[in-house]
Write an enzyme that holds these catalytic residues in place. Structure first.
Site, PDB file in Angstrom:
ATOM      1  CG  HIS A   9      -2.140  -0.991   0.809  1.00 24.61           C
ATOM      2  ND1 HIS A   9      -2.493  -1.294  -0.490  1.00 24.61           N
ATOM      3  CD2 HIS A   9      -2.946  -1.737   1.586  1.00 24.61           C
ATOM      4  CE1 HIS A   9      -3.464  -2.174  -0.472  1.00 24.61           C
ATOM      5  NE2 HIS A   9      -3.759  -2.472   0.769  1.00 24.61           N
ATOM      6  NE  ARG A  17      -2.858  13.259  -7.131  1.00 22.31           N
ATOM      7  CZ  ARG A  17      -2.771  14.447  -6.529  1.00 22.31           C
ATOM      8  NH1 ARG A  17      -1.650  15.127  -6.568  1.00 22.31           N
ATOM      9  NH2 ARG A  17      -3.803  14.927  -5.900  1.00 22.31           N
ATOM     10  CG  HIS A  49      -0.321  -2.747  -5.151  1.00 18.78           C
ATOM     11  ND1 HIS A  49       0.464  -3.848  -5.352  1.00 18.78           N
ATOM     12  CD2 HIS A  49      -1.486  -3.206  -4.619  1.00 18.78           C
ATOM     13  CE1 HIS A  49      -0.184  -4.930  -4.952  1.00 18.78           C
ATOM     14  NE2 HIS A  49      -1.375  -4.577  -4.522  1.00 18.78           N
ATOM     15  CD  GLU A  69       1.379 -11.490  -0.488  1.00 13.94           C
ATOM     16  OE1 GLU A  69       0.612 -10.758  -1.140  1.00 13.94           O
ATOM     17  OE2 GLU A  69       1.378 -11.540   0.733  1.00 13.94           O
ATOM     18  CB  THR A  99      -7.445  -7.267  -1.020  1.00 13.80           C
ATOM     19  OG1 THR A  99      -6.288  -7.929  -0.498  1.00 13.80           O
ATOM     20  CG2 THR A  99      -8.654  -7.671  -0.187  1.00 13.80           C
ATOM     21  N   GLY A 194      -6.000  -9.469   6.497  1.00 13.91           N
ATOM     22  CA  GLY A 194      -7.032  -8.811   7.294  1.00 13.91           C
ATOM     23  C   GLY A 194      -6.677  -8.626   8.764  1.00 13.91           C
ATOM     24  N   GLY A 216      -0.248  -6.303   6.159  1.00 11.53           N
ATOM     25  CA  GLY A 216       0.005  -5.146   5.310  1.00 11.53           C
ATOM     26  C   GLY A 216      -0.889  -3.972   5.614  1.00 11.53           C
TER      27      GLY A 216
HETATM   28  N1  PXP Z   1      -0.855 -12.643   2.917  1.00 14.61           N
HETATM   29  C1  PXP Z   1      -1.213 -12.731   1.610  1.00 14.61           C
HETATM   30  C2  PXP Z   1      -0.962 -14.002   0.890  1.00 14.61           C
HETATM   31  C3  PXP Z   1      -1.790 -11.624   0.948  1.00 14.61           C
HETATM   32  O1  PXP Z   1      -2.146 -11.740  -0.356  1.00 14.61           O
HETATM   33  C4  PXP Z   1      -1.960 -10.427   1.651  1.00 14.61           C
HETATM   34  C5  PXP Z   1      -2.508  -9.221   0.936  1.00 14.61           C
HETATM   35  O2  PXP Z   1      -1.656  -8.844  -0.086  1.00 14.61           O
HETATM   36  C6  PXP Z   1      -1.564 -10.377   2.993  1.00 14.61           C
HETATM   37  C7  PXP Z   1      -1.041 -11.510   3.619  1.00 14.61           C
HETATM   38  C8  PXP Z   1      -1.706  -9.136   3.821  1.00 14.61           C
HETATM   39  O3  PXP Z   1      -3.049  -8.826   3.985  1.00 14.61           O
HETATM   40  P1  PXP Z   1      -3.479  -7.449   4.641  1.00 14.61           P
HETATM   41  O4  PXP Z   1      -3.011  -6.361   3.743  1.00 14.61           O
HETATM   42  O5  PXP Z   1      -4.958  -7.547   4.754  1.00 14.61           O
HETATM   43  O6  PXP Z   1      -2.782  -7.399   5.992  1.00 14.61           O
END
Ligand code: PXP
Length: 242
Positions: A9, A17, A49, A69, A99, A194, A216
């Protein structure tokens, strides 16, 4: 328990931008300095992103492990083989999703996943599969030769956030059962999605079964208000102090 900080993020704000700030690489270094055990980032097919250059820079700059990932596609496998992150976490990807909405359906995709796991492992990259807390998926992950699974905590987080604590408790039990099963099968177990400063406690209680959390959104959201160093340190104290 280890903490992987997902810095996607930071790139989301920059891409709003299409400019040069804030820098995900700078954020990765601050997270590392604050004590994070790993940097996690998701290179999406639509590059909404994180960009390829972010991945390359972060891999060069940080000394803690980098967890990429990515979707199980040929393009992404080529990228991983070129950049050689310490770990690849295979995740499902749909363009229209906000997401990652569910885990990878390893049972249905097993021959494709197996081939990708083999190629990545041959290159010395650890491979983890992001799956729902569902025993069938755990067994299929083991069958594909994965090193690890990351259990999707998104459902748990949703229930907790809507104050359905009984539902959340049941989901924690599913996560516990799957973590145990995965360990019996010789898989390492991680979790994420989450998780927030409020709902992480119940997952931290599974510390004997789950080695690492990847977080994240909540950390980066709080960093906008309090600064990234403080946001990472406070999450670390919840994970390590708990
Ligand atoms: N783990 C995986 C495999 C994910 O795809 C994500 C989101 O990119 C996260 C963890 C982190 O999730 P959050 O941003 O909701 O903390």
């Amino acid at each position: 328990m280890r903490l992987g900080v997902n810095i996607d993020h930071v790139a989301t704000v920059r891409q709003a931008r299409r400019t040069f700030e804030p820098s995900p690489a700078f954020a990765a270094l601050i997270a590392q300095q604050a004590g994070a055990d790993q940097i996690t980032l998701h290179l999406r097919e639509d590059r909404r992103h994180i960009q390829d250059r972010d991945l390359e820079l972060i891999k060069e700059l940080v000394i803690i492990p980098v967890n990429l990932e990515m979707a199980p596609t040929d393009e992404m496998v080529e990228t991983a083989l070129r950049v050689k992150p310490d770990r690849v976490t295979l995740v499902p990807e749909r363009r229209e999703e906000i997401t990652t909405e569910g885990g990878l359906d390893v049972s249905s995709l097993s021959s494709r996943i197996k081939g990708i796991v083999e190629r990545l492992k041959e290159a010395g990259i650890e491979v983890s599969l992001f799956i729902d807390p569902d025993e069938e998926q755990v067994v299929a992950s083991s069958g594909c030769g994965a090193d690890a699974v990351e259990l999707h905590t998104g459902r748990y987080a949703e229930l907790w956030n809507s104050h359905d604590f009984e539902g959340a408790r049941k989901e924690v039990e599913k996560i516990r059962t799957c973590a145990k099963r995965a360990r019996e099968l010789g898989l390492r177990v991680y979790a994420g999605h989450g998780l927030t400063y409020h709902n992480v406690k119940e997952i931290v209680e599974l510390r004997g079964l789950i080695e690492e959390l990847n977080i994240g959104h909540s950390i980066i959201a709080n960093s906008v208000i309090f600064g990234l160093e403080r946001a990472v340190k406070e999450m670390l104290s919840l994970i390590r102090g708990g």
